[in-house]
Every structure is written in structure tokens, then in C-alpha cells.
Design an enzyme around this catalytic site. Structure first.
Site, mmCIF file in Angstrom:
data_model
loop_
_atom_site.group_PDB
_atom_site.id
_atom_site.type_symbol
_atom_site.label_atom_id
_atom_site.label_comp_id
_atom_site.label_asym_id
_atom_site.label_seq_id
_atom_site.Cartn_x
_atom_site.Cartn_y
_atom_site.Cartn_z
ATOM 1 N N HIS A 408 20.775 36.744 1.405
ATOM 2 C CA HIS A 408 22.012 36.585 0.644
ATOM 3 C C HIS A 408 21.822 35.737 -0.615
ATOM 4 C CE1 HIS A 408 26.105 37.411 0.099
ATOM 5 N NE2 HIS A 408 26.530 37.267 1.347
ATOM 6 N N ASP A 412 23.569 40.614 -3.090
ATOM 7 C CA ASP A 412 24.994 40.459 -2.805
ATOM 8 C C ASP A 412 25.446 41.518 -1.811
ATOM 9 O OD1 ASP A 412 25.173 38.351 -4.592
ATOM 10 O OD2 ASP A 412 25.641 39.670 -6.288
#
Length: 437
Positions: A408, A412
Site C-alpha cells: 500500500h 493505491d
């Protein structure tokens, strides 16, 4: 008689030490020249060490699981005549290894207790048979009969009921029943009445076992721990209709000639390779120490492979340039090399994205752990027949879930969702998949 010290050679570029994963000799053994004496591991590559001389083993360096610096003494031999000349390390190596000079004093002395602690290869194979014999003897001492099927021919029951009774360890002679024979409902009532207990007497308890984490299993544990500790994972699962893809695969296999049989994996590698070219942020590696992301132009597809020693990731180079048949051959070749321990360092490093598949053993969904320093990994779950509503009609289709885990910090959630959405256009349309460039 003379002494000869065999020092651990440089078995990998940039490697400072190696781990002992197996001894094939012990103190007191006589060995021949070129006889295998130990297996050493660097990263995920295992190297077989062979004796440069013939002689008697008088000392060995450490136990299984110990780390041995390059240039330190691995085994000391007693040889006939004068000892062969030892190769002196290069001056640059001598300086870098100055702190290892005293390590030869850490060799295991040939005491009886230490000889027992360093099993030879033959001895490590013996406990399985000995354990089986001991288990049989324990049963006889406890007054337990040997394993056998209960003979209850005096009662009437169908073959299916008899088989179920055998599986549950129930003696049919103890089951009360009404009518002309014992039925499944009578077995259920027997289990309920006896609170789930079955006949057969006490069972021998399996002894506790302590297993030292060494070799590849230790490397896997370290890598997984670092991946979960340093990478904030998120996983996105999408469902795909692979009915048409499975039909295409079956058709191509019927007319494959001398080509290897196609599994689902080459099709999926092709789809991911084509799609990763459009999403370079997923076909990337992240050096979190230097805070640098490298978006790779080529797709070097990591292929998680289960081996007798643990999970290894073999690498298919330039997967984006290979056709289905070539991919199928490379998948088979690399899987065999990994399982037999013959994969080279180059074949086990440098992947940019990893695919993991358990085939029919897979579950409905999964949450794969990223193969650091990559930023993405996909797990292939099993194909299952599922009722699906299509144009207001209920049809049975072959469905499959893909689980994508991403870093992450780099990827995204929106990018991952778009990637999985666009992937559908290739997986559910085989003609487009095979013609896409």
C-alpha cells in the site's frame, strides 16, 4: 599421519557466510576424495561440499543450522603422508576475514557425546523405521491388538454401513437396531448414546516432536517475517468466469502435438504479463531503505513452487515475450529444477511480480504474502462450478477467484481495482488474450 584443514570456499558472489543444512559425515568417519561431506546454503541455493582429500574426519565445524564464515575451517582430516598444500586466500580476502582466524578453535572436539550430536546421512534416515517398530512394540506391551477390521458377519448391514462402521471404529455387534439390518440411523444413534465415543480401546498417543528451524525453512521464515513487518499489505479478491478459457485450453491440448500439456498457469501468466505493461506501478520493486521505487520494463514472473524443503520462487525471465507453449515448458522445467534442488541462483532471484497457484488444492480465496522487494503478488484459487445468472437465466459456469496483494506504500487501492477489472477482459475472452500484443 598429517592433518589437513578444509576451509569453506567462496560459494557465492558477495556471500560472507553459509549455513550448514546437512552433514553427510561425522567425527571418526573415513572418507574418500570427492565424497560428499556437507550441504551448505547461501540465500536459497544449496551447495554440496565434497572432500578434497581422502582421510579420517577428526573435527567438524558446528551443527546443522550454524552459520559458518567463508574461509573458516569446515572439516579437519587426518591423512596419510604429508598434508596437501592449502590454498591461501587472496590478500583482500585475508583482511576482510581477519575476524574469522580464531574460528578454527570453535571446531567440535571428537568426544562421544558430540559424535552423537552430528548424525551422518544414513543415521538421519533410521528413526522413521525405528519409530514404526517401537510403535508396534508399544501396542503389544499395552495389550492392544494389531490394526484389523471388525468381523461382524453375524449382523445384517449394507456394504456402505459396514465401511462407515470400520471408518468410525464401531463394532457392529454392539449396535442395537430394529428391523432386519443395521442402518446409518442406527450408527448415528449409537454415536449419540455413547457421547461420540467408539469402541476399539485406548490409542497410543503420538509423542511430542521438537524441530529445529534450519536451512530453507529458516530462510522462508525470515523472509515472511520481514515482508509482514515492513510491508503494509492489502488484498483485493475478484471473481472471473473461466468457462471459455477452460474450453480453449482443452481444445489446444487435444491438438498439442509434441508440445507440453497446458495447465491454467501459462494462460494466467500471459494475461498478467500483458496487463502489467499497462500498470508499471504494480510491476515494480521497492527499496524501502533507499526509498526508491523501480518500475520494471520487463516482466520477470516469479512462480511460487512447493518443494520437499519448502516454498521457493523460480523466475520466468521476460514472460511478456513468451507464447503459451514456451511458458508451459518453462514452468515445467523450473518447477522440476526447484523440487530437485538443481535451480541456479539466477533462476531463484530477480522476479518483478509473483504468481502463486495451488491448482485444485487451492481454496475459495486467499491472502498471499508479498515476495519482498516486489510490490504485488497474485494467488490463483481453485476453479469451481457455480450457478450464475446470465440474461435472467440460471447457468452453471466455471468460476475462479484471483487474490491480489499489494504494497500500500506503492500501489493505491484504486489502481489495484482497475488492474483486476481490466484483467477480466483478457481472462474471460480467450481470443483477445491470445491475440493481444
Amino acid at each position: 599421519m598429517a592433518r589437513y584443514q578444509f576451509k569453506l570456499p567462496d560459494i557465492g558472489e558477495g556471500i560472507a557466510e553459509a549455513e550448514i543444512v546437512a552433514w553427510h559425515v561425522k567425527v571418526g568417519d573415513m572418507v574418500a576424495e570427492d565424497q560428499q561431506i556437507a550441504d551448505m546454503m547461501t540465500d536459497k541455493a544449496t551447495v554440496e561440499m565434497e572432500s578434497p582429500v581422502a582421510g579420517k574426519v577428526v573435527r567438524v565445524a558446528g551443527e546443522v543450522g550454524d552459520q559458518i564464515p567463508i574461509g573458516s575451517v569446515l572439516v579437519e582430516f587426518e591423512v596419510e603422508g604429508d598434508a596437501p598444500a592449502e590454498e591461501a586466500p587472496a590478500p583482500a580476502e585475508e583482511a576482510s576475514r581477519a575476524d574469522t582466524v580464531a574460528l578454527s578453535d570453535g571446531l567440535i572436539d571428537p568426544t562421544p557425546a558430540q559424535e552423537e550430536e552430528i548424525p551422518s546421512l544414513d543415521e538421519t534416515r533410521a528413526p522413521a523405521k525405528a519409530g514404526a517398530q517401537e510403535s508396534s512394540e508399544q501396542k503389544e506391551e499395552a495389550g492392544l491388538p494389531p490394526s484389523r477390521e471388525h468381523k461382524s458377519g453375524q449382523v445384517q448391514a449394507s456394504p456402505a454401513v459396514r465401511q462407515r462402521a470400520r471408518d468410525l471404529g464401531i463394532d457392529l455387534a454392539q449396535v442395537k437396531y430394529a428391523g432386519d439390518r443395521i442402518r446409518h440411523a442406527d450408527l448415528d444413534a449409537y454415536l449419540l448414546y455413547n457421547s461420540g465415543g467408539v469402541s476399539g480401546g485406548p490409542r497410543t498417543r503420538r509423542a511430542d516432536e521438537t524441530v529445529k528451524v534450519v536451512g530453507l525453512r529458516r530462510k522462508i521464515a525470515e523472509n515472511m517475517q520481514e515482508a509482514k513487518r515492513r510491508i503494509p499489505h492489502f488484498t483485493l479478491v475478484e471473481e472471473y468466469d473461466v468457462t471459455a478459457l477452460e474450453q480453449t485450453r482443452a481444445m489446444m491440448n487435444q491438438d498439442r502435438g509434441g508440445n507440453p500439456k497446458l495447465t491454467m498457469l501459462p494462460f494466467l501468466i500471459t494475461a498478467f504479463s500483458r496487463m502489467l505493461a499497462q500498470y508499471p506501478q504494480i510491476n515494480a520493486t521497492y527499496d524501502d531503505d533507499a526509498q526508491v521505487i523501480t518500475r520494471h520494463g520487463a516482466v520477470h514472473m516469479g512462480m511460487a513452487t512447493q518443494t520437499p524443503n519448502g516454498l521457493m520462487v523460480a523466475v520466468i525471465r521476460d514472460a511478456q515475450n513468451r507464447d503459451l507453449w514456451n511458458l508451459a515448458a518453462e514452468v515445467a522445467r523450473l518447477a522440476e529444477a526447484a523440487r530437485t534442488g538443481k535451480a541456479s541462483r539466477e533462476e531463484l532471484s530477480g522476479s518483478t511480480f509473483t504468481i502463486s497457484s495451488l491448482g485444485p488444492m487451492g481454496g475459495i480465496t486467499s491472502t498471499p504474502v508479498i515476495n519482498r522487494p516486489e510490490v504485488g503478488i497474485v494467488a490463483v484459487n481453485k476453479v469451481r462450478e457455480t450457478p450464475v445468472v446470465i440474461d435472467d437465466e440460471l447457468e452453471v459456469r466455471k468460476m475462479m477467484n484471483l487474490s491480489l496483494s499489494c504494497d500500500h506504500r506503492v500501489v493505491d487501492g484504486w489502481d489495484a481495482a482497475e488492474f483486476m477489472r481490466d484483467l477480466r477482459g483478457l481472462i474471460e475472452n480467450p481470443l483477445k488474450l491470445l491475440s493481444a500484443r
